[in-house]
Design an enzyme around this catalytic site. Sequence first.
Site, PDB file in Angstrom:
ATOM      1  N   SER A 109       0.555  -0.948   0.321  1.00 26.90           N
ATOM      2  CA  SER A 109       0.285  -0.026  -0.195  1.00 26.90           C
ATOM      3  C   SER A 109       0.708   0.836  -0.062  1.00 26.90           C
ATOM      4  O   SER A 109       2.083   0.685   0.282  1.00 26.90           O
ATOM      5  CB  SER A 109      -1.016  -0.269   1.165  1.00 26.90           C
ATOM      6  OG  SER A 109      -1.380   1.131   1.153  1.00 26.90           O
TER       7      SER A 109
ATOM      8  N   TYR B  63      -2.822   0.238  10.815  1.00 27.10           N
ATOM      9  CA  TYR B  63      -2.400   0.013   9.057  1.00 27.10           C
ATOM     10  C   TYR B  63      -0.840  -0.007   7.989  1.00 27.10           C
ATOM     11  O   TYR B  63      -0.685  -0.783   7.381  1.00 27.10           O
ATOM     12  CB  TYR B  63      -3.918   0.414   8.423  1.00 27.10           C
ATOM     13  CG  TYR B  63      -4.383  -0.366   6.514  1.00 27.10           C
ATOM     14  CD1 TYR B  63      -3.910  -1.549   6.324  1.00 27.10           C
ATOM     15  CD2 TYR B  63      -3.300   0.339   5.410  1.00 27.10           C
ATOM     16  CE1 TYR B  63      -4.432  -1.465   4.985  1.00 27.10           C
ATOM     17  CE2 TYR B  63      -3.635   0.021   4.061  1.00 27.10           C
ATOM     18  CZ  TYR B  63      -4.409  -0.630   3.908  1.00 27.10           C
ATOM     19  OH  TYR B  63      -3.934  -1.544   2.104  1.00 27.10           O
TER      20      TYR B  63
END
Length: 283
Positions: free
Chosen positions: A149, A162
């Site tokens: 990501s 995250y």
Amino acid sequence: MAHHPAIAPSRVAVITGAASGIGLAAAKRFAGLGMKVCLADLAGDALQQSAEEVARVVGRRENVLAVAADVSRREDVENLKNEVYAAFGEVALLMNNAGTEGGGKLLGDPERWRSIIETNLWGVINGVQVFAPAMIGQNTPCAIVNTGSKQGITTPPGDTAYNVSKAGVRVVTEALAHDLRNIPDAQVTAHLLIPGFVYTGFTKARGVTEKPAGAWVPEQVIDFLLPALERGDFYVLCPDNETTRDMDEKRIRWAAEDIVANRPPLSRWHPEYKDAFAKVMEG
């Protein structure tokens, strides 16, 4: 269109997180290219329904395998490997794609932190450690694609767990690529898929019922991934409908230069650097 040599008719692709989103788009595309496909995801109707969708792409249910697996559990990933090799005899492409949404603030719920790290990071570690030795031992062209990501690179505030998980995926995948190129005669390549803004089940879960104009659909991510694999790209940095490659490069460079310039951490969001960052983006 040419493809990475791992992507070929009758070869085998294993995709985790394959019941929806990018994973399902990948499963359908690989099946459409003549590959045998194993979809792995949490047990439930979604996994079985997705397997049926993929089977309809090729019209051969025997070339599609669905295996329930929680990638955070090493024993589940080992069972996944055993089932795939028993059914198909090899794995040419492993896509460690399973992940869970964010929501882990730094001072937030420790159980939420644990869930995010165990799925997003340990799921990739488990996949690499369980599958890579067997894939290397096949002595055939193979590829391992791990889904990272941009948040694991620029680490924006507010979603720390995250960010940590995806930063870890980047580190693991870089180490994998290094190790593979130093193993004599290894024919396995490693790649870090870095999606942009994608309209997936995570987006829908936040109450967004229509695709935002700025988002890609999962199929566009796979469209971008395939030629990158064929070129041998390690970092597969995807744009989207609102973020260009140039914008990503400026944001990534700014984040890295926080260390070099001894700026405050996350200076992109620091009021004293707001104007300087805006000028860089405008330039």
